[in-house]
Design a protein around this motif. Sequence first.
Motif, PDB file in Angstrom:
ATOM      1  N   MET A   1      -7.618   7.670 -11.072  1.00 32.82           N
ATOM      2  CA  MET A   1      -7.138   6.297 -11.323  1.00 32.82           C
ATOM      3  C   MET A   1      -7.406   5.439 -10.083  1.00 32.82           C
ATOM      4  O   MET A   1      -6.761   5.605  -9.057  1.00 32.82           O
ATOM      5  CB  MET A   1      -5.648   6.341 -11.649  1.00 32.82           C
ATOM      6  N   HIS A   2      -8.376   4.553 -10.163  1.00 40.77           N
ATOM      7  CA  HIS A   2      -8.745   3.731  -9.003  1.00 40.77           C
ATOM      8  C   HIS A   2      -8.032   2.390  -8.993  1.00 40.77           C
ATOM      9  O   HIS A   2      -8.227   1.590  -8.105  1.00 40.77           O
ATOM     10  CB  HIS A   2     -10.257   3.537  -8.945  1.00 40.77           C
ATOM     11  N   GLU A   3      -7.198   2.161 -10.004  1.00 33.77           N
ATOM     12  CA  GLU A   3      -6.515   0.866 -10.090  1.00 33.77           C
ATOM     13  C   GLU A   3      -5.597   0.604  -8.907  1.00 33.77           C
ATOM     14  O   GLU A   3      -5.461  -0.532  -8.465  1.00 33.77           O
ATOM     15  CB  GLU A   3      -5.727   0.761 -11.405  1.00 33.77           C
ATOM     16  N   LEU A   4      -4.953   1.662  -8.395  1.00 36.32           N
ATOM     17  CA  LEU A   4      -4.048   1.458  -7.265  1.00 36.32           C
ATOM     18  C   LEU A   4      -4.816   0.913  -6.055  1.00 36.32           C
ATOM     19  O   LEU A   4      -4.376  -0.031  -5.400  1.00 36.32           O
ATOM     20  CB  LEU A   4      -3.335   2.772  -6.901  1.00 36.32           C
ATOM     21  N   GLY A   5      -5.976   1.486  -5.787  1.00 38.49           N
ATOM     22  CA  GLY A   5      -6.800   1.003  -4.678  1.00 38.49           C
ATOM     23  C   GLY A   5      -7.197  -0.446  -4.872  1.00 38.49           C
ATOM     24  O   GLY A   5      -7.210  -1.239  -3.928  1.00 38.49           O
ATOM     25  N   ILE A   6      -7.520  -0.806  -6.107  1.00 37.45           N
ATOM     26  CA  ILE A   6      -7.905  -2.181  -6.418  1.00 37.45           C
ATOM     27  C   ILE A   6      -6.744  -3.132  -6.153  1.00 37.45           C
ATOM     28  O   ILE A   6      -6.904  -4.181  -5.533  1.00 37.45           O
ATOM     29  CB  ILE A   6      -8.340  -2.291  -7.899  1.00 37.45           C
ATOM     30  N   VAL A   7      -5.549  -2.731  -6.607  1.00 35.78           N
ATOM     31  CA  VAL A   7      -4.369  -3.582  -6.433  1.00 35.78           C
ATOM     32  C   VAL A   7      -4.049  -3.761  -4.948  1.00 35.78           C
ATOM     33  O   VAL A   7      -3.783  -4.870  -4.485  1.00 35.78           O
ATOM     34  CB  VAL A   7      -3.148  -2.990  -7.186  1.00 35.78           C
ATOM     35  N   ILE A   8      -4.123  -2.675  -4.199  1.00 37.63           N
ATOM     36  CA  ILE A   8      -3.827  -2.755  -2.758  1.00 37.63           C
ATOM     37  C   ILE A   8      -4.823  -3.688  -2.068  1.00 37.63           C
ATOM     38  O   ILE A   8      -4.458  -4.504  -1.220  1.00 37.63           O
ATOM     39  CB  ILE A   8      -3.831  -1.342  -2.130  1.00 37.63           C
ATOM     40  N   ASN A   9      -6.062  -3.585  -2.468  1.00 34.53           N
ATOM     41  CA  ASN A   9      -7.108  -4.448  -1.928  1.00 34.53           C
ATOM     42  C   ASN A   9      -6.832  -5.930  -2.232  1.00 34.53           C
ATOM     43  O   ASN A   9      -6.963  -6.805  -1.370  1.00 34.53           O
ATOM     44  CB  ASN A   9      -8.447  -4.011  -2.522  1.00 34.53           C
ATOM     45  N   ILE A  10      -6.415  -6.205  -3.451  1.00 34.71           N
ATOM     46  CA  ILE A  10      -6.100  -7.585  -3.849  1.00 34.71           C
ATOM     47  C   ILE A  10      -4.906  -8.118  -3.052  1.00 34.71           C
ATOM     48  O   ILE A  10      -4.914  -9.252  -2.577  1.00 34.71           O
ATOM     49  CB  ILE A  10      -5.790  -7.659  -5.368  1.00 34.71           C
ATOM     50  N   ILE A  11      -3.884  -7.272  -2.907  1.00 35.57           N
ATOM     51  CA  ILE A  11      -2.691  -7.696  -2.157  1.00 35.57           C
ATOM     52  C   ILE A  11      -3.070  -8.062  -0.727  1.00 35.57           C
ATOM     53  O   ILE A  11      -2.627  -9.082  -0.196  1.00 35.57           O
ATOM     54  CB  ILE A  11      -1.622  -6.573  -2.167  1.00 35.57           C
ATOM     55  N   LYS A  12      -3.937  -7.252  -0.134  1.00 32.30           N
ATOM     56  CA  LYS A  12      -4.358  -7.513   1.231  1.00 32.30           C
ATOM     57  C   LYS A  12      -5.120  -8.851   1.322  1.00 32.30           C
ATOM     58  O   LYS A  12      -4.864  -9.664   2.202  1.00 32.30           O
ATOM     59  CB  LYS A  12      -5.246  -6.363   1.712  1.00 32.30           C
ATOM     60  N   GLN A  13      -6.017  -9.060   0.388  1.00 30.51           N
ATOM     61  CA  GLN A  13      -6.756 -10.334   0.351  1.00 30.51           C
ATOM     62  C   GLN A  13      -5.804 -11.517   0.216  1.00 30.51           C
ATOM     63  O   GLN A  13      -5.960 -12.552   0.870  1.00 30.51           O
ATOM     64  CB  GLN A  13      -7.698 -10.374  -0.857  1.00 30.51           C
ATOM     65  N   MET A  14      -4.807 -11.364  -0.663  1.00 31.84           N
ATOM     66  CA  MET A  14      -3.854 -12.444  -0.907  1.00 31.84           C
ATOM     67  C   MET A  14      -2.998 -12.707   0.327  1.00 31.84           C
ATOM     68  O   MET A  14      -2.725 -13.854   0.668  1.00 31.84           O
ATOM     69  CB  MET A  14      -2.944 -12.073  -2.086  1.00 31.84           C
ATOM     70  N   GLU A  15      -2.585 -11.637   1.000  1.00 31.95           N
ATOM     71  CA  GLU A  15      -1.757 -11.812   2.204  1.00 31.95           C
ATOM     72  C   GLU A  15      -2.550 -12.533   3.290  1.00 31.95           C
ATOM     73  O   GLU A  15      -2.016 -13.422   3.964  1.00 31.95           O
ATOM     74  CB  GLU A  15      -1.249 -10.453   2.701  1.00 31.95           C
ATOM     75  N   ASP A  16      -3.804 -12.172   3.446  1.00 37.49           N
ATOM     76  CA  ASP A  16      -4.651 -12.865   4.429  1.00 37.49           C
ATOM     77  C   ASP A  16      -4.766 -14.347   4.070  1.00 37.49           C
ATOM     78  O   ASP A  16      -4.658 -15.222   4.918  1.00 37.49           O
ATOM     79  CB  ASP A  16      -6.056 -12.239   4.460  1.00 37.49           C
ATOM     80  N   TYR A  17      -4.996 -14.592   2.785  1.00 33.06           N
ATOM     81  CA  TYR A  17      -5.139 -15.964   2.304  1.00 33.06           C
ATOM     82  C   TYR A  17      -3.862 -16.773   2.567  1.00 33.06           C
ATOM     83  O   TYR A  17      -3.912 -17.921   3.011  1.00 33.06           O
ATOM     84  CB  TYR A  17      -5.460 -15.936   0.803  1.00 33.06           C
ATOM     85  N   MET A  18      -2.717 -16.150   2.299  1.00 30.66           N
ATOM     86  CA  MET A  18      -1.440 -16.839   2.497  1.00 30.66           C
ATOM     87  C   MET A  18      -1.212 -17.173   3.966  1.00 30.66           C
ATOM     88  O   MET A  18      -0.749 -18.264   4.296  1.00 30.66           O
ATOM     89  CB  MET A  18      -0.293 -15.960   1.968  1.00 30.66           C
ATOM     90  N   LYS A  19      -1.549 -16.224   4.843  1.00 33.02           N
ATOM     91  CA  LYS A  19      -1.368 -16.463   6.277  1.00 33.02           C
ATOM     92  C   LYS A  19      -2.276 -17.587   6.753  1.00 33.02           C
ATOM     93  O   LYS A  19      -1.862 -18.464   7.508  1.00 33.02           O
ATOM     94  CB  LYS A  19      -1.650 -15.176   7.062  1.00 33.02           C
ATOM     95  N   GLN A  20      -3.524 -17.565   6.302  1.00 35.49           N
ATOM     96  CA  GLN A  20      -4.482 -18.596   6.712  1.00 35.49           C
ATOM     97  C   GLN A  20      -4.058 -19.985   6.260  1.00 35.49           C
ATOM     98  O   GLN A  20      -4.353 -20.985   6.904  1.00 35.49           O
ATOM     99  CB  GLN A  20      -5.868 -18.287   6.136  1.00 35.49           C
ATOM    100  N   ASN A  21      -3.393 -20.036   5.103  1.00 38.10           N
ATOM    101  CA  ASN A  21      -3.029 -21.330   4.537  1.00 38.10           C
ATOM    102  C   ASN A  21      -1.541 -21.650   4.680  1.00 38.10           C
ATOM    103  O   ASN A  21      -1.040 -22.587   4.055  1.00 38.10           O
ATOM    104  CB  ASN A  21      -3.439 -21.375   3.061  1.00 38.10           C
TER     105      ASN A  21
END
Length: 113
Positions: A1-21
């Motif tokens: 099940m690779h979905e967990l890795g995908i979700v973690i990756n998305i969360i990380k992208q979103m957190e970076d985006y939130m910090k930048q903005n």
Amino acid sequence: MHELGIVINIIKQMEDYMKQNNLTKIEKLVLEVGQLSEVYPKYLMDVYPLAVENTLLAKTELVIETAPGIGRCKSCDFVYNLVENDNTCPLCSAKEFSVISGRDFLIKELHAY
Ligand SMILES: [Zn+2]
């Protein structure tokens, strides 16, 4: 099940985006999942609540939209839904096709405050 890795990756992208903005909260996150993308929306939904615990997305609602898997028949050029027609052209019954859409998995939109 690779979905967990995908979700973690998305969360990380979103957190970076939130910090930048300088965003403190994302109300809603919309993901688009192609029917041919080999990502299962149900699994994404299952792992999401655990994955976002203690992250900036802990209170973010996840919405998943499905994009249809569309192909073009190589015999007659008819464009049809691959999943609904079991990868078989409804006009000429050929099974050779090229994929037009439905392979993508992407962050479609987010509602931030
Ligand atoms: Zn055809």
